[in-house]
Design a protein around this motif. Sequence first.
Motif, PDB file in Angstrom:
ATOM      1  N   ILE A   1      40.358  31.121  19.518  1.00  0.00           N
ATOM      2  CA  ILE A   1      41.354  32.168  19.787  1.00  0.00           C
ATOM      3  C   ILE A   1      41.974  32.575  18.454  1.00  0.00           C
ATOM      4  O   ILE A   1      42.446  31.740  17.697  1.00  0.00           O
ATOM      5  N   THR A   2      41.973  33.871  18.181  1.00  0.00           N
ATOM      6  CA  THR A   2      42.537  34.331  16.904  1.00  0.00           C
ATOM      7  C   THR A   2      44.023  34.617  17.064  1.00  0.00           C
ATOM      8  O   THR A   2      44.463  35.213  18.055  1.00  0.00           O
ATOM      9  N   ASP A   3      44.776  34.201  16.079  1.00  0.00           N
ATOM     10  CA  ASP A   3      46.220  34.440  16.058  1.00  0.00           C
ATOM     11  C   ASP A   3      46.454  35.874  15.586  1.00  0.00           C
ATOM     12  O   ASP A   3      46.075  36.222  14.472  1.00  0.00           O
ATOM     13  N   PRO A   4      47.053  36.726  16.433  1.00  0.00           N
ATOM     14  CA  PRO A   4      47.284  38.113  15.991  1.00  0.00           C
ATOM     15  C   PRO A   4      48.297  38.154  14.843  1.00  0.00           C
ATOM     16  O   PRO A   4      49.353  37.527  14.919  1.00  0.00           O
ATOM     17  N   HIS A   5      47.982  38.873  13.810  1.00  0.00           N
ATOM     18  CA  HIS A   5      48.841  38.945  12.636  1.00  0.00           C
ATOM     19  C   HIS A   5      50.151  39.687  12.909  1.00  0.00           C
ATOM     20  O   HIS A   5      51.107  39.548  12.178  1.00  0.00           O
ATOM     21  N   TRP A   6      50.208  40.449  13.969  1.00  0.00           N
ATOM     22  CA  TRP A   6      51.377  41.264  14.287  1.00  0.00           C
ATOM     23  C   TRP A   6      52.311  40.608  15.304  1.00  0.00           C
ATOM     24  O   TRP A   6      53.323  41.186  15.691  1.00  0.00           O
ATOM     25  N   SER A   7      52.002  39.411  15.732  1.00  0.00           N
ATOM     26  CA  SER A   7      52.736  38.805  16.855  1.00  0.00           C
ATOM     27  C   SER A   7      54.222  38.583  16.566  1.00  0.00           C
ATOM     28  O   SER A   7      55.071  38.882  17.408  1.00  0.00           O
ATOM     29  N   GLU A   8      54.542  38.074  15.393  1.00  0.00           N
ATOM     30  CA  GLU A   8      55.954  37.770  15.108  1.00  0.00           C
ATOM     31  C   GLU A   8      56.823  39.023  15.118  1.00  0.00           C
ATOM     32  O   GLU A   8      57.891  39.052  15.727  1.00  0.00           O
ATOM     33  N   GLU A   9      56.359  40.073  14.472  1.00  0.00           N
ATOM     34  CA  GLU A   9      57.156  41.305  14.426  1.00  0.00           C
ATOM     35  C   GLU A   9      57.317  41.938  15.806  1.00  0.00           C
ATOM     36  O   GLU A   9      58.392  42.439  16.143  1.00  0.00           O
ATOM     37  N   MET A  10      56.280  41.898  16.609  1.00  0.00           N
ATOM     38  CA  MET A  10      56.376  42.470  17.952  1.00  0.00           C
ATOM     39  C   MET A  10      57.300  41.644  18.849  1.00  0.00           C
ATOM     40  O   MET A  10      58.105  42.198  19.592  1.00  0.00           O
ATOM     41  N   VAL A  11      57.192  40.328  18.764  1.00  0.00           N
ATOM     42  CA  VAL A  11      58.068  39.476  19.564  1.00  0.00           C
ATOM     43  C   VAL A  11      59.525  39.718  19.183  1.00  0.00           C
ATOM     44  O   VAL A  11      60.393  39.843  20.058  1.00  0.00           O
ATOM     45  N   LEU A  12      59.810  39.810  17.903  1.00  0.00           N
ATOM     46  CA  LEU A  12      61.195  40.059  17.465  1.00  0.00           C
ATOM     47  C   LEU A  12      61.684  41.438  17.912  1.00  0.00           C
ATOM     48  O   LEU A  12      62.834  41.589  18.337  1.00  0.00           O
ATOM     49  N   THR A  13      60.830  42.436  17.829  1.00  0.00           N
ATOM     50  CA  THR A  13      61.212  43.777  18.281  1.00  0.00           C
ATOM     51  C   THR A  13      61.508  43.783  19.775  1.00  0.00           C
ATOM     52  O   THR A  13      62.519  44.328  20.221  1.00  0.00           O
ATOM     53  N   PHE A  14      60.643  43.136  20.563  1.00  0.00           N
ATOM     54  CA  PHE A  14      60.867  43.068  22.013  1.00  0.00           C
ATOM     55  C   PHE A  14      62.150  42.297  22.328  1.00  0.00           C
ATOM     56  O   PHE A  14      62.872  42.642  23.263  1.00  0.00           O
ATOM     57  N   MET A  15      62.448  41.266  21.545  1.00  0.00           N
ATOM     58  CA  MET A  15      63.680  40.501  21.778  1.00  0.00           C
ATOM     59  C   MET A  15      64.926  41.351  21.510  1.00  0.00           C
ATOM     60  O   MET A  15      65.920  41.243  22.222  1.00  0.00           O
ATOM     61  N   VAL A  16      64.850  42.195  20.489  1.00  0.00           N
ATOM     62  CA  VAL A  16      65.973  43.088  20.205  1.00  0.00           C
ATOM     63  C   VAL A  16      66.184  44.048  21.378  1.00  0.00           C
ATOM     64  O   VAL A  16      67.319  44.254  21.835  1.00  0.00           O
ATOM     65  N   TYR A  17      65.099  44.608  21.877  1.00  0.00           N
ATOM     66  CA  TYR A  17      65.201  45.501  23.035  1.00  0.00           C
ATOM     67  C   TYR A  17      65.817  44.772  24.226  1.00  0.00           C
ATOM     68  O   TYR A  17      66.703  45.289  24.896  1.00  0.00           O
ATOM     69  N   MET A  18      65.348  43.559  24.494  1.00  0.00           N
ATOM     70  CA  MET A  18      65.889  42.802  25.634  1.00  0.00           C
ATOM     71  C   MET A  18      67.374  42.505  25.460  1.00  0.00           C
ATOM     72  O   MET A  18      68.145  42.591  26.406  1.00  0.00           O
ATOM     73  N   ALA A  19      67.768  42.144  24.245  1.00  0.00           N
ATOM     74  CA  ALA A  19      69.168  41.799  23.998  1.00  0.00           C
ATOM     75  C   ALA A  19      70.098  42.981  24.267  1.00  0.00           C
ATOM     76  O   ALA A  19      71.105  42.846  24.966  1.00  0.00           O
TER      77      ALA A  19
END
Length: 183
Positions: free
Chosen positions: A49-67
């Motif tokens: 399974i390849t680790d997506p290079h964009w995962s951290e930035e997307m997770v943080l962006t989604f967390m900001v939206y949720m907050a």
Amino acid sequence: MPAFFKKLEKIKPVYDWAYKIILFICKLLLIADIVITSWSVLGRYVSFITDPHWSEEMVLTFMVYMAVLSATLAIRKRSHIRMTAFDKYLPQKVLTVLDLLADFAVLALGVVLVVQGLKVIDPNGALAKFAKYSSLPNLSQIWQFLPMAVAGVGMILFELEQVFLRIEELCIPNKTHEKEAQA
């Protein structure tokens, strides 16, 4: 005056609809966060399974939206953290007036968030032209700052409802929405 509040009751379904839409968006963002984070963690420890290079930035962006979106939901339900140590010692009218003042302050914050948020995400501004995600260079960081304006709109929407409910509590004796809002 009661007739005015009866007319305002007719737009309550619009607030209910907006609340449900925002709640649904928050649920989708949470699911996306969980999926992407799980994918990323599995990609680090499972060889095929390849680790997506964009995962951290997307997770943080989604967390900001949720907050920020969940903050607007808390306004609607009157479930924000607040100081209530002296509430039992103050008359109900005084509490309602103080809550109304707090509502006006949050309403002003919503206006500031919309105005400043729109400035930050201006399509002709420097952010739109130059700020890109490091892992997704084709994606503008406007998406990272958009929640500020979105939260401002949500705050204004739900604070207007709260202001009218508080004014109704002041104008109509024995009318309280506190129990209804927290149920």
